[in-house]
Design a protein around this motif. Structure first.
Motif, PDB file in Angstrom:
ATOM      1  N   VAL A 158       0.841  -1.195   0.000  1.00  0.00           N
ATOM      2  CA  VAL A 158       0.000   0.000   0.000  1.00  0.00           C
ATOM      3  C   VAL A 158       0.875   1.243   0.000  1.00  0.00           C
ATOM      4  N   GLN A 159       1.945   1.235   0.763  1.00  0.00           N
ATOM      5  CA  GLN A 159       2.851   2.383   0.784  1.00  0.00           C
ATOM      6  C   GLN A 159       3.470   2.616  -0.598  1.00  0.00           C
ATOM      7  N   ASP A 160       3.807   1.538  -1.286  1.00  0.00           N
ATOM      8  CA  ASP A 160       4.356   1.686  -2.645  1.00  0.00           C
ATOM      9  C   ASP A 160       3.326   2.281  -3.586  1.00  0.00           C
ATOM     10  N   LEU A 161       2.049   1.881  -3.426  1.00  0.00           N
ATOM     11  CA  LEU A 161       0.992   2.461  -4.253  1.00  0.00           C
ATOM     12  C   LEU A 161       0.820   3.943  -3.968  1.00  0.00           C
ATOM     13  N   VAL A 162       0.912   4.315  -2.700  1.00  0.00           N
ATOM     14  CA  VAL A 162       0.816   5.730  -2.337  1.00  0.00           C
ATOM     15  C   VAL A 162       1.951   6.516  -2.992  1.00  0.00           C
ATOM     16  N   ASN A 163       3.152   5.955  -2.928  1.00  0.00           N
ATOM     17  CA  ASN A 163       4.301   6.634  -3.545  1.00  0.00           C
ATOM     18  C   ASN A 163       4.102   6.790  -5.048  1.00  0.00           C
ATOM     19  N   TYR A 164       3.500   5.791  -5.671  1.00  0.00           N
ATOM     20  CA  TYR A 164       3.241   5.868  -7.116  1.00  0.00           C
ATOM     21  C   TYR A 164       2.209   6.954  -7.419  1.00  0.00           C
ATOM     22  N   ILE A 165       1.131   7.005  -6.613  1.00  0.00           N
ATOM     23  CA  ILE A 165       0.059   7.971  -6.871  1.00  0.00           C
ATOM     24  C   ILE A 165       0.581   9.400  -6.754  1.00  0.00           C
ATOM     25  N   THR A 166       1.432   9.643  -5.798  1.00  0.00           N
ATOM     26  CA  THR A 166       1.950  11.010  -5.616  1.00  0.00           C
ATOM     27  C   THR A 166       2.800  11.464  -6.798  1.00  0.00           C
ATOM     28  N   LYS A 167       3.276  10.529  -7.608  1.00  0.00           N
ATOM     29  CA  LYS A 167       4.115  10.887  -8.759  1.00  0.00           C
ATOM     30  C   LYS A 167       3.311  11.030 -10.046  1.00  0.00           C
ATOM     31  N   VAL A 168       2.017  10.690 -10.006  1.00  0.00           N
ATOM     32  CA  VAL A 168       1.169  10.865 -11.185  1.00  0.00           C
ATOM     33  C   VAL A 168       0.930  12.350 -11.397  1.00  0.00           C
ATOM     34  N   GLU A 169       1.164  12.817 -12.617  1.00  0.00           N
ATOM     35  CA  GLU A 169       1.087  14.264 -12.882  1.00  0.00           C
ATOM     36  C   GLU A 169      -0.340  14.759 -13.010  1.00  0.00           C
ATOM     37  N   ASP A 170      -1.229  13.985 -13.603  1.00  0.00           N
ATOM     38  CA  ASP A 170      -2.600  14.430 -13.827  1.00  0.00           C
ATOM     39  C   ASP A 170      -3.390  14.387 -12.521  1.00  0.00           C
ATOM     40  N   ARG A 171      -3.963  15.510 -12.118  1.00  0.00           N
ATOM     41  CA  ARG A 171      -4.682  15.592 -10.839  1.00  0.00           C
ATOM     42  C   ARG A 171      -5.921  14.700 -10.847  1.00  0.00           C
ATOM     43  N   GLN A 172      -6.640  14.675 -11.949  1.00  0.00           N
ATOM     44  CA  GLN A 172      -7.844  13.866 -12.026  1.00  0.00           C
ATOM     45  C   GLN A 172      -7.509  12.384 -11.899  1.00  0.00           C
ATOM     46  N   GLU A 173      -6.413  11.978 -12.540  1.00  0.00           N
ATOM     47  CA  GLU A 173      -5.992  10.587 -12.445  1.00  0.00           C
ATOM     48  C   GLU A 173      -5.523  10.255 -11.033  1.00  0.00           C
TER      49      GLU A 173
ATOM     50  N   LEU B 176      -9.615   4.529  -5.538  1.00  0.00           N
ATOM     51  CA  LEU B 176      -9.468   3.076  -5.621  1.00  0.00           C
ATOM     52  C   LEU B 176      -8.631   2.539  -4.463  1.00  0.00           C
ATOM     53  N   LEU B 177      -7.592   3.273  -4.093  1.00  0.00           N
ATOM     54  CA  LEU B 177      -6.745   2.838  -2.995  1.00  0.00           C
ATOM     55  C   LEU B 177      -7.480   2.941  -1.661  1.00  0.00           C
ATOM     56  N   ILE B 178      -8.338   3.932  -1.518  1.00  0.00           N
ATOM     57  CA  ILE B 178      -9.145   4.056  -0.296  1.00  0.00           C
ATOM     58  C   ILE B 178     -10.044   2.839  -0.134  1.00  0.00           C
ATOM     59  N   ASN B 179     -10.633   2.371  -1.235  1.00  0.00           N
ATOM     60  CA  ASN B 179     -11.480   1.180  -1.176  1.00  0.00           C
ATOM     61  C   ASN B 179     -10.674  -0.042  -0.738  1.00  0.00           C
ATOM     62  N   LEU B 180      -9.436  -0.140  -1.236  1.00  0.00           N
ATOM     63  CA  LEU B 180      -8.577  -1.248  -0.835  1.00  0.00           C
ATOM     64  C   LEU B 180      -8.193  -1.139   0.631  1.00  0.00           C
TER      65      LEU B 180
ATOM     66  N   SER C 294       2.148  13.982   3.655  1.00  0.00           N
ATOM     67  CA  SER C 294       1.364  15.219   3.601  1.00  0.00           C
ATOM     68  C   SER C 294       1.566  15.958   2.283  1.00  0.00           C
ATOM     69  N   THR C 295       1.828  15.215   1.223  1.00  0.00           N
ATOM     70  CA  THR C 295       2.043  15.836  -0.089  1.00  0.00           C
ATOM     71  C   THR C 295       0.946  15.500  -1.083  1.00  0.00           C
ATOM     72  N   LEU C 296      -0.025  14.679  -0.697  1.00  0.00           N
ATOM     73  CA  LEU C 296      -1.067  14.250  -1.627  1.00  0.00           C
ATOM     74  C   LEU C 296      -1.937  15.438  -2.017  1.00  0.00           C
ATOM     75  N   ASP C 297      -2.045  15.672  -3.312  1.00  0.00           N
ATOM     76  CA  ASP C 297      -2.826  16.794  -3.836  1.00  0.00           C
ATOM     77  C   ASP C 297      -3.907  16.232  -4.746  1.00  0.00           C
ATOM     78  N   VAL C 298      -5.090  16.015  -4.188  1.00  0.00           N
ATOM     79  CA  VAL C 298      -6.209  15.432  -4.925  1.00  0.00           C
ATOM     80  C   VAL C 298      -7.491  16.148  -4.536  1.00  0.00           C
ATOM     81  N   ASP C 299      -8.551  15.860  -5.271  1.00  0.00           N
ATOM     82  CA  ASP C 299      -9.879  16.381  -4.948  1.00  0.00           C
ATOM     83  C   ASP C 299     -10.555  15.414  -3.980  1.00  0.00           C
ATOM     84  N   ALA C 300     -10.167  15.482  -2.738  1.00  0.00           N
ATOM     85  CA  ALA C 300     -10.686  14.566  -1.720  1.00  0.00           C
ATOM     86  C   ALA C 300     -12.045  15.046  -1.228  1.00  0.00           C
ATOM     87  N   PRO C 301     -12.921  14.129  -0.809  1.00  0.00           N
ATOM     88  CA  PRO C 301     -14.241  14.524  -0.290  1.00  0.00           C
ATOM     89  C   PRO C 301     -14.166  15.143   1.106  1.00  0.00           C
TER      90      PRO C 301
END
Length: 219
Positions: free
Chosen positions: A20-35, A42-46, A74-81
């Protein structure tokens, strides 16, 4: 506030694992905010499946998002609910555990029996008090046998009830013993005793065989 220390991240890694930590690290490197937002959901569901006990807490979805935010440093930049924050996990302290301070006098009965005796002393109806004494006596006898692996007499049980209740609970010992009131299955025991007493003495197969042989000789 930034989750700059690795202590909290390591603590959460124990809950969700390295993958899960590796997935978090991957998500933070995705450039597209929507993606990033889609992958985060999806990771929250997991994470909810990996940490199902959170479902019993209030606002568990928000807690999951905060877990994800902390694991991202504390670097995650997403449209969180929900508003993402790491403050709860940087400043939280473990809740103190309640530890019983009163040791029961009779360890083989336990503290719950003493609480039952205390509740029985509060009963005002005589029949209800007697019914409570009988029920508590049965329980105490069963607990004693389980603890000591030996039998205990009704007078000892009744004496313990008197002492625990400080003399407020009492019954006629002869009435208890004659009716086997402190026995868990008094009916079965009485039935066995009656069947044993009613069994004919010449029920032994050896007696039948010897009687048959003697009759044949007499003929």
């Amino acid at each position: 506030m930034e989750a700059s220390t690795s202590f909290k991240q390591d603590l959460l890694l124990r809950e969700y694992g390295r993958n899960v930590q590796d997935l978090v690290n991957y998500i933070t490197k995705v450039e597209d905010r929507q993606e990033r937002t889609r992958l985060s959901q999806l990771l929250i569901n997991l994470m909810a499946k990996l940490n199902p006990q959170l479902r019993d807490t209030q606002d568990y979805q928000q807690k999951l998002w905060n877990h994800l935010f902390v694991m991202s440093g504390s670097t995650l930049d997403v449209d969180a609910p929900y508003p993402l924050s790491a403050m709860e996990y940087l400043n939280d302290k473990p809740q103190p555990m309640e530890y019983p301070l009163n040791t029961p006098k009779y360890k083989h009965y336990g503290q719950n029996v003493e609480l039952l005796v205390q509740r029985a002393t509060e009963l005002t109806d005589p029949q209800e008090r007697e019914a409570a004494i009988v029920s508590i006596g049965k329980l105490m006898k069963t607990l004693y046998k389980s603890y000591n692996k030996e039998n205990i007499t009704d007078d000892v049980i009744l004496g313990d009830i008197r002492e625990i209740s400080k003399g407020q609970l009492d019954m006629d010992l002869a009435y208890i013993e004659s009716n086997n009131l402190f026995e868990s299955n008094p009916g079965n025991r009485q039935q066995q005793d009656n069947s044993y007493q009613q069994r004919p003495q010449n029920q032994n197969p050896r007696n039948k065989k010897s009687n048959r042989s003697s009759n044949q000789r007499n003929k």
